[in-house]
Scaffold this motif. Structure first.
Motif, PDB file in Angstrom:
ATOM      1  N   PHE A  36       0.838  -1.196   0.006  1.00 57.12           N
ATOM      2  CA  PHE A  36       0.048   0.118   0.109  1.00 57.12           C
ATOM      3  C   PHE A  36       1.075   1.375   0.191  1.00 57.12           C
ATOM      4  O   PHE A  36       1.742   1.544   0.793  1.00 57.12           O
ATOM      5  CB  PHE A  36      -0.942   0.170   1.115  1.00 57.12           C
ATOM      6  CG  PHE A  36      -1.836  -1.232   1.489  1.00 57.12           C
ATOM      7  CD1 PHE A  36      -2.798  -1.370   0.410  1.00 57.12           C
ATOM      8  CD2 PHE A  36      -1.553  -2.238   2.486  1.00 57.12           C
ATOM      9  CE1 PHE A  36      -3.781  -2.293   0.594  1.00 57.12           C
ATOM     10  CE2 PHE A  36      -2.554  -3.150   2.573  1.00 57.12           C
ATOM     11  CZ  PHE A  36      -3.699  -3.235   1.480  1.00 57.12           C
ATOM     12  N   TYR A  37       0.608   2.187  -1.048  1.00 55.61           N
ATOM     13  CA  TYR A  37       1.344   3.331  -1.044  1.00 55.61           C
ATOM     14  C   TYR A  37       0.313   4.622  -0.876  1.00 55.61           C
ATOM     15  O   TYR A  37      -0.736   4.460  -1.616  1.00 55.61           O
ATOM     16  CB  TYR A  37       2.099   3.464  -2.316  1.00 55.61           C
ATOM     17  CG  TYR A  37       3.313   2.914  -2.644  1.00 55.61           C
ATOM     18  CD1 TYR A  37       4.635   3.518  -2.039  1.00 55.61           C
ATOM     19  CD2 TYR A  37       3.574   1.528  -3.004  1.00 55.61           C
ATOM     20  CE1 TYR A  37       5.917   2.875  -2.201  1.00 55.61           C
ATOM     21  CE2 TYR A  37       4.759   0.945  -3.110  1.00 55.61           C
ATOM     22  CZ  TYR A  37       5.995   1.486  -2.627  1.00 55.61           C
ATOM     23  OH  TYR A  37       6.919   0.812  -2.594  1.00 55.61           O
ATOM     24  N   ASN A  38       0.660   5.529  -0.267  1.00 54.18           N
ATOM     25  CA  ASN A  38      -0.134   6.773  -0.086  1.00 54.18           C
ATOM     26  C   ASN A  38       0.122   7.660  -1.030  1.00 54.18           C
ATOM     27  O   ASN A  38       1.082   8.204  -1.227  1.00 54.18           O
ATOM     28  CB  ASN A  38       0.085   7.463   1.319  1.00 54.18           C
ATOM     29  CG  ASN A  38      -0.965   8.360   1.596  1.00 54.18           C
ATOM     30  OD1 ASN A  38      -1.629   9.004   0.619  1.00 54.18           O
ATOM     31  ND2 ASN A  38      -1.206   8.372   3.050  1.00 54.18           N
ATOM     32  N   ALA A  39      -0.881   7.863  -2.119  1.00 56.39           N
ATOM     33  CA  ALA A  39      -0.928   8.767  -3.180  1.00 56.39           C
ATOM     34  C   ALA A  39      -1.711   9.977  -2.988  1.00 56.39           C
ATOM     35  O   ALA A  39      -1.665  10.796  -4.104  1.00 56.39           O
ATOM     36  CB  ALA A  39      -1.408   7.880  -4.555  1.00 56.39           C
ATOM     37  N   ALA A  40      -2.036  10.312  -2.019  1.00 55.21           N
ATOM     38  CA  ALA A  40      -2.805  11.567  -1.583  1.00 55.21           C
ATOM     39  C   ALA A  40      -2.234  12.678  -1.835  1.00 55.21           C
ATOM     40  O   ALA A  40      -0.695  12.861  -1.772  1.00 55.21           O
ATOM     41  CB  ALA A  40      -3.696  11.360  -0.198  1.00 55.21           C
TER      42      ALA A  40
END
Length: 251
Positions: A36-40
């Motif tokens: 899971f990568y945070n792309a926000a």
């Protein structure tokens, strides 16, 4: 709000209220990891729910906040012998959430669109990681020597075999437990190896089965990290041949 078919484990993007399900696609006897990568576009952390059993509660995974899509991955390991189905969801209330995710293993993702899926040369030469890089190789039945190196703090990569995984952390600074989670008994099949220096060496014995290495770090960190694996059998033969040639010249 959308529901995503995730049977091929491909790279997907989820927002607030979205779910993704891999239904019946996990194999018995294989270990998997959800990346899971945070792309926000903001620095807010996002919590996902990983549903893997009807009788056990979901696993909560918090993906650390970041800006400009530069954060490390959060990981959740799943044993395919305990379930063949997994779902992930970003619940309502995570305003502005945007998560990129894929499933990693010796099998997954089946659809590698968006993933740098590369064969790893076993010649001892450094190969550069990039974000979403998956190296694969099938070592022959002898010993190999390898290493992962990076001058960046807390660089992380995962090595997969059929039903085991090793999380390798180079230049470790903090405890990784906050971003590594497990469903059911998956923890029994995961080893965490840390190094306080810029290099983490390892040996492996090939058995004709595929091994996979996937980085779990950010874009800027991955570009400054390398992996190399060399056959010790070929090195032995090369050295032995040199010695024989030297002896022949003296005869």
């Amino acid at each position: 709000m959308s529901t995503i078919n995730w049977n091929n484990g491909r790279l997907i993007e989820l927002g607030e209220g979205d779910t993704a399900t891999s239904n019946g696609s996990l194999n018995n006897g294989q270990l998997y990891c959800l990346f899971f990568y945070n792309a926000a576009g903001n620095d807010a952390s996002t919590t996902l729910q990983v549903v893997w059993s009807n009788s056990q509660p979901p696993v909560s995974v918090t993906v650390p906040g970041t800006t400009m899509n530069q954060g490390l991955a959060a990981l959740c390991f799943i044993d395919g012998s305990q379930t063949n189905t997994v779902s992930i969801a970003i619940t309502n209330g995570n305003q502005g959430a945007k998560i990129q995710a894929f499933i990693g293993s010796v099998k997954m993702p089946i659809d590698t669109n968006g993933i740098n899926n590369k064969k790893l040369p076993l010649n001892g030469e450094n190969q550069s990681f990039e974000k979403f890089t998956r190296f694969y190789a099938v070592p022959e039945s002898h010993w190999y020597s390898g290493q992962i190196q990076s001058n960046i703090n807390q660089f992380t990569a995962v090595q997969f075999a059929e039903r085991s995984a090793e999380v390798i952390i180079v230049n470790k600074l903090v405890n990784p437990d906050t971003v590594i989670k497990y469903a059911g008994d998956a923890k029994d099949f995961v080893t965490i190896t840390t190094s306080d220096t810029q290099t983490s060496p390892f040996n492996l014995q090939g058995n004709g089965q595929q091994l996979v290495w996937i980085n779990a770090d950010s874009t800027q960190n991955s570009n400054q990290a390398y992996i190399s694996v060399q056959s010790l059998s070929e090195l032995y033969l090369e050295n032995n041949t040199t010695e024989l040639e030297a002896l022949s010249s003296l005869a």
